[in-house]
Structures are given as C-alpha cells and as structure tokens.
Design a protein around this motif. Structure first.
Motif, PDB file in Angstrom:
ATOM      1  N   THR A  25       0.838  -1.195   0.000  1.00  0.00           N
ATOM      2  CA  THR A  25       0.000   0.000   0.000  1.00  0.00           C
ATOM      3  C   THR A  25       0.879   1.253   0.000  1.00  0.00           C
ATOM      4  O   THR A  25       0.373   2.362   0.101  1.00  0.00           O
ATOM      5  CB  THR A  25      -0.924   0.020   1.226  1.00  0.00           C
ATOM      6  OG1 THR A  25      -0.111  -0.052   2.420  1.00  0.00           O
ATOM      7  CG2 THR A  25      -1.893  -1.166   1.197  1.00  0.00           C
ATOM      8  N   LYS A 116      -2.753   7.455  -4.132  1.00  0.00           N
ATOM      9  CA  LYS A 116      -2.832   7.240  -2.678  1.00  0.00           C
ATOM     10  C   LYS A 116      -3.563   8.390  -2.004  1.00  0.00           C
ATOM     11  O   LYS A 116      -4.337   8.190  -1.052  1.00  0.00           O
ATOM     12  CB  LYS A 116      -1.418   7.096  -2.117  1.00  0.00           C
ATOM     13  CG  LYS A 116      -1.354   6.787  -0.632  1.00  0.00           C
ATOM     14  CD  LYS A 116      -1.721   5.355  -0.346  1.00  0.00           C
ATOM     15  CE  LYS A 116      -1.486   5.018   1.123  1.00  0.00           C
ATOM     16  NZ  LYS A 116      -1.871   3.616   1.422  1.00  0.00           N
ATOM     17  N   TYR A 117      -3.342   9.602  -2.493  1.00  0.00           N
ATOM     18  CA  TYR A 117      -4.030  10.775  -1.953  1.00  0.00           C
ATOM     19  C   TYR A 117      -5.538  10.678  -2.205  1.00  0.00           C
ATOM     20  O   TYR A 117      -6.346  10.911  -1.308  1.00  0.00           O
ATOM     21  CB  TYR A 117      -3.465  12.054  -2.586  1.00  0.00           C
ATOM     22  CG  TYR A 117      -4.337  13.271  -2.376  1.00  0.00           C
ATOM     23  CD1 TYR A 117      -4.328  13.958  -1.171  1.00  0.00           C
ATOM     24  CD2 TYR A 117      -5.187  13.732  -3.395  1.00  0.00           C
ATOM     25  CE1 TYR A 117      -5.140  15.072  -0.966  1.00  0.00           C
ATOM     26  CE2 TYR A 117      -5.994  14.841  -3.200  1.00  0.00           C
ATOM     27  CZ  TYR A 117      -5.968  15.503  -1.986  1.00  0.00           C
ATOM     28  OH  TYR A 117      -6.774  16.595  -1.785  1.00  0.00           O
ATOM     29  N   PRO A 120      -6.962   6.311  -0.499  1.00  0.00           N
ATOM     30  CA  PRO A 120      -5.974   5.837   0.478  1.00  0.00           C
ATOM     31  C   PRO A 120      -5.828   4.322   0.562  1.00  0.00           C
ATOM     32  O   PRO A 120      -4.764   3.824   0.931  1.00  0.00           O
ATOM     33  CB  PRO A 120      -6.499   6.415   1.804  1.00  0.00           C
ATOM     34  CG  PRO A 120      -7.272   7.624   1.402  1.00  0.00           C
ATOM     35  CD  PRO A 120      -7.921   7.256   0.102  1.00  0.00           C
ATOM     36  N   GLN A 121      -6.873   3.582   0.228  1.00  0.00           N
ATOM     37  CA  GLN A 121      -6.794   2.120   0.306  1.00  0.00           C
ATOM     38  C   GLN A 121      -6.202   1.475  -0.944  1.00  0.00           C
ATOM     39  O   GLN A 121      -6.206   0.252  -1.093  1.00  0.00           O
ATOM     40  CB  GLN A 121      -8.166   1.509   0.595  1.00  0.00           C
ATOM     41  CG  GLN A 121      -9.264   1.842  -0.388  1.00  0.00           C
ATOM     42  CD  GLN A 121     -10.074   3.065   0.011  1.00  0.00           C
ATOM     43  OE1 GLN A 121      -9.529   4.144   0.222  1.00  0.00           O
ATOM     44  NE2 GLN A 121     -11.387   2.884   0.113  1.00  0.00           N
ATOM     45  N   HIS A 266     -13.273  13.037  -2.915  1.00  0.00           N
ATOM     46  CA  HIS A 266     -12.627  11.796  -2.513  1.00  0.00           C
ATOM     47  C   HIS A 266     -13.633  10.645  -2.491  1.00  0.00           C
ATOM     48  O   HIS A 266     -13.342   9.531  -2.942  1.00  0.00           O
ATOM     49  CB  HIS A 266     -11.962  11.945  -1.140  1.00  0.00           C
ATOM     50  CG  HIS A 266     -10.658  12.667  -1.183  1.00  0.00           C
ATOM     51  ND1 HIS A 266     -10.570  14.041  -1.215  1.00  0.00           N
ATOM     52  CD2 HIS A 266      -9.376  12.211  -1.210  1.00  0.00           C
ATOM     53  CE1 HIS A 266      -9.304  14.405  -1.252  1.00  0.00           C
ATOM     54  NE2 HIS A 266      -8.554  13.314  -1.261  1.00  0.00           N
TER      55      HIS A 266
END
Length: 309
Positions: A25, A116-117, A120-121, A266
């Motif tokens: 990750t 990732k921003y 996040p997962q 998001h």
C-alpha cells in the motif's frame, strides 16, 4: 500533456484483481520487474543456432508477469517462436526501449502517490515488463500489471498506460454484464488515470467522440443495456467511419459528469472505482438525461422505467 497509449483489456478479466491480497500500500515499495526482457533477448539471440525452441526457457523460468501473459496472448512457446521469427525486425525495434525506464519509474511512483491521496486504500501491484506477440500493450491480472514491451518503440505514453492499468487493478465494478458496465470500466479508468497522472489520452476515439457527441449519445442510449460491445469496444461493424473503442470516451464522459456533481470528491473517486449498479450510476451522473428523456418519450416509457434493469 497530451499522450496516446495503447492497451488491451479483456471483459473476462473483470474483477480478477480483487482476488489478490498482500500487495504494497506504499507507492515507494511498488516493484518494477524487467528480468523477463533479459530472458527474452537471451532466447532471441540463440534463435538461429538453436535446434530447439529457445523461448521454452523464457516461459518456463518467467515471472508471474509472463505467466499472466500466457492466456489469450503468448499462448505457448511455439506460438511465440513463430511470431518472433515472422516479425524479427519489429521485435528488434524495442530492444533498447527500456534504457530510460528509471526516469519513467520515478514519474510513475509520483502517479502512485497521487492515487494514494485520492484513494488511500489503493494497492500497488508489481509492474512486469514482458514480451508477447504484439496483441497487448498492457493489461493486468491478479498477479500485477503486465506491459507488452514488444509494442513499445519509445517510452512516450508509458505513464498513462501504467496509470490506466493501475486503476483497473483497483476497480470492483458490479452489476449486469452489458455495454454500460463495460464502457464504465474502461472510461472511468481513463478518467481517474487522468486525474492522478495529469496525462490525457488523445486517442482518435476521444476526438471523434467530441465531434460527434450528439449522434453518439442518442445511439448509446438505445444500446447500453445490451451485452454487445460492437461499435463501442473491441471492434466495429464498419457501419460508419468511427474508430475503435468509443466506449472509452463514453465511459469517461459519464464518470466525469458524476465526479463534477459530487461535493465530496474523494468519496466520488471511491464510488467510481466501486460502482455497485451501473444504471444507477448513470442516472446519478445525469450525463445522458436529455437523450434518455427523448428515448422514453418515443417509446412510451417513463423516465424512471428506463433505469429499471
């Protein structure tokens, strides 16, 4: 930055990436594997002096990327050997193409960080540079992302290609298998890829789609529930001058419209990657509303009835 890239994604691959767990990750820990290209050229260089198929070893000792490239693509050592002998000069054009890969690797890791921003997962699978038979620029499997190195004459578009396949790896799109689902899978991958990479696919189907938007939207409304991708993905009937893969453009436009309407961007990215019901997603996007209203009026339906599966 405008860039064009070529990839192939088979409908049979929907959802397989979700079966794999344990990948990093952390964008900085993502693996770039190029050893298969060294094995390929070792086999290539012994081809004229070998009494046996030299590509048997390339496949036998290949990475998970080579194994993932077998079905539909490499097929077996004999099919690869036949293609290499037939297209020897074409393969040679890519011999030194990975010389600048370290620079692209840094750029790709920056794209990974951007994903990732937004998500996040996200997981970051290995990228395998392998050699096949000129039938796939890039694809993914449960084992990672595979790049058909023989299709590369330079590294232009590499970031967009990897970014697109990375998004496919994150997707978990559910719902009935039909044209709408297929186009959302491909077009949403392009949309989020552009969001995280800043590189726009300028393939012919995007230009054609914008120029012929009204006609195409009317047609798509009549076909989106059918399980037939012809004229939108993976080939055309030659009924007009359209390019292949207009479904990428349509799926992009629907995803873009959905994203713009959501106050929490998001959350919007998360929803786009995990579409639970394509027809509901289409309704929430509002992109085709005017064409759906015209269609239901002509067919004595209600607007709500159109969105029933």
């Amino acid at each position: 930055m405008k860039t064009g890239y070529v990839f192939a994604f088979l409908p049979l691959a929907f959802g397989v990436a979700k079966a794999q767990t344990g990948f990093s990750t952390d964008p900085l820990n993502a693996v770039f594997e190029t050893k298969d290209t060294d094995r390929f050229w070792k086999a290539f260089d012994t081809m004229n002096n070998s009494k046996q198929n030299p590509f048997t070893d390339y496949i036998k000792n290949g990475s998970q990327g080579v194994k993932g490239f077998m079905e539909y693509r490499i097929i077996n050592a004999d099919s690869l050997y036949a293609t290499v002998r037939k297209r020897k000069e074409d393969y040679l054009k890519s011999r030194n193409v990975l010389a600048g890969i370290s620079q692209k690797e840094r750029r790709i890791r920056a794209v990974y960080s951007a994903l990732k921003y937004w998500y996040p997962q996200a997981k970051f699978p290995p990228i395998y540079f392998v050699y096949g038979r000129f039938n796939t620029g890039g694809t993914f499997s449960k084992n990672g992302i595979m790049i058909g190195t023989e299709t590369l004459q330079n590294l232009e578009g590499m970031v967009g290609l990897v970014s697109h396949e990375l998004i496919h790896f994150q997707q978990d799109i559910k719902g009935t298998d039909n044209l709408l689902k297929y186009t959302l899978s491909e077009g949403s991958a392009d949309f989020i890829s552009e969001l995280v990479s800043g590189e726009t696919n300028n393939s012919p189907f995007y230009t054609y789609g914008e120029v012929n938007s009204d006609k195409l939207c009317k047609e798509f409304v009549t076909a989106l529930k059918k399980n037939d991708p012809i004229d939108w993905l993976y080939g055309t009937s030659k009924k007009d001058d359209r390019p292949n893969d207009l479904g990428y453009w349509m799926g992009y436009k629907i995803s873009e419209a959905y994203f713009k309407k959501q106050p929490d961007k998001h959350k919007a990215v998360q929803n786009i990657l995990n579409i639970q019901n394509p027809i509901v997603f289409l309704k929430e996007s509002g992109f085709l509303d005017q064409y759906i209203k015209q269609y239901v009026q002509e067919n004595n339906m209600s607007f709500e009835d159109f969105f029933k599966e």
